[in-house]
Motif scaffolding. Sequence first.
Motif: not given
Lengths: 239, 495
Positions: A11-17, A20-27, A210-213, A197-205
């Motif tokens: 689940x950690x690797x899924x969260x990371x993907x 980071x993938x979601x952030x990149x995709x959105x931005x 996403x306002x951060x980016x 924290x993992x929940x946050x990672x999934x939720x964030x992008x």
Amino acid sequence: MSALSLFYAGISYAGAVVFFGGLAYKLIGYALTPSPLKIPLTPQPASAAGVAWKAVGSILSFRALWNGDRWTWVGGYGLHLVLVFVFIRHLRLFLSPVPWPLADVQPFALLIGALLPLPLVYLMARRAAVDRYRQISSGADYFALALLLLIGLSGLSLKFLFHADVVGIKEFLLGLMLLSPVEVPEHPAFLVHFSLVLVLGFYFPFSKLIHAGGVLLSPTTMQADDAPDVRHVNPWGGQ
Amino acid sequence: MAKEKFEIPSLEDALDTPPVRKGASGHLKIHPAPPQMMEKLGFPPALVEGWQKKAVDKLGELKEKYKSLKMFMEVCVKCGSCADKCHYFLGTGDPNNMPVGRQELMRKVYRKNFTAGGALFGGFARAGDMDEAALKDWTTYFYQCSQCRRCSVFCPFGIDTAEITMAAREIMDSVGAGHKYSLEVIAKVHDVGNNLGIPKPALSSTLEFLEEDVKEATGADVKFPVDAEGAEVLMITPSADFFSSPHVDSLVGYAKVFHAAGISWTFSSYASEFANFGMFIGNYAQMKKIAERIATVARDLGVKRIIVGECGHAWRVAYGFWDTLVGPFDTLEVKRPVHVCEFTNDLIKRGALKFDKTANDGFTVTYHDSCNVARASRMGESPEGQFDIPREVLKAACNKYVEMPDSVNREKTFCCGGGGGLLTDELMELRVKGAAPKTAALKRMMDEKGVNMMAMICAICKAQFTKVLPYYDIPMEVVGGVHQLVSNAIILGDK
């Protein structure tokens, strides 16, 4: 490896993907969406360097919020400032060896980072107390604050309530980062903290976080006021 | 003035944040555009079959065409900084007139259809369908936004409600729900060349009348040429300048400046309109089509530069959009449009104009920054030229000039309450209430500093203030144009 460890590694690797993938995709998605017309919010510098300099100042000071609502600025600025120290405090768990300036600031970072619940509770109360903010706040707005609050409280409990084995946690995290996972520390409070924290990672992008980016790509604040000098072509405008 | 059935806001607290009053301006409705007008501009005549889905599809299309729309739908954190910055919220207390409240009317639909959270957890995330209720909110509150951008000044992400309002109106037009006022105005431009529908003979006779009038008053042969080939300057001005008061006094001012400077110039009967209501309805093709008349005339007449008159949103379109829409203006010597205030100020700086400032001694003058000039454009080279240049012109023509307070001045200026395609009678209540914040500031200036003239450079501001100030027992004569004061004081040579 235990089933629990396997689960957390997966689940950690899924969260990371997703994070980071979601952030990149959105931005990247924002960056690639066309701006048919120049719409800088004036007065605005005419050069890219001028805009960048102004943006640094705006971001470091939360200038618009300062001008718009001082009491919300106190909470919002306070929250983000504390988060910077929380980040600094956590870097030592991901770096080995810990570089010396980082090691030296740890006590101070802990002191400030431990304040995390304050701005969160304040901002939640503000949403509930002021009629305008109550009106605009949805469950999702409280959820973002509540999630951060739970992460903060569970994290603080690791330090002050249920002492966690930092060395074991660091081994686990470094193992994940170096792609050779080890057993997850079976410390209940840590597992709660880490799961949140993992929940946050999934939720964030995919949320307003996403306002951060987004702040770096907003056309009104990031376009230069250069219409008289630089020809702007609308990619779908036809000629 | 007690003839209206609504409460006139008190100017005492018009600048203070009001308590939230749900639905306070929900009864204010626009007149829908009649079917033939919709069709004339290429929109469906009436609400189309399956409009719910078509509206969502259009939103999906626009979010891929406008970075602004996509980002502004997604990055708002609902901090509330904008909540009490809109003049319509201050005037009505309606939460849908908080900029974030207005944006949320579209975000609801956006979340439901374009985000995972909205699709999965509708109520929790405040996501909703495009349905009758949503359309009712849209047709109400997206016509209670004047696209003034004041909210975005206070937004940490520069979210510009104007972009969202424009998109909303474009979506509504595309499914057959349009606003009569803006579409009627646009149709007139296509038919006759200007918003007021003034044909060439009426235009020419008005200008002849003005020539005689000025000759009588000053003895000088100030010309008001139309369609003059070989002129150096093409003058484009809002058509209100030809017929409305006090607008026409500024038009006389432009002519006197050209006369005193000895520069040949002309109006065009084909492009007798500076305003571009295509922006108000968020329709790129209309905006381009309207601007094309001007580009065409500029090439045909072979002028060296285009100078434009006192109009706020049109200056935004000219300054920021013309080149993208219908440029490049390669046949011109000066490739970008020049604002008449820049032009006059340059002449003043060069010593080419002389003033008898005592001619304005009856006035204590202040200046009203118009939204689109202040927050969506520039004049001259300095980033704050749009604020400083009109003021420099005023100070050159008037002895008594005072500034508005910072909180309502320059980029923080309040809209007059009639911008963005809302200058229509059925919205009079909204216009009166939306004018309250700036009027309160003016009233204070009148009481404390003896101000009796508020100069401005926007045709809509002039029309709006002359109409609504009497509701507050302020005479409409305090409204004037910058070039009206130039006109009063300029010394004409014998050229």
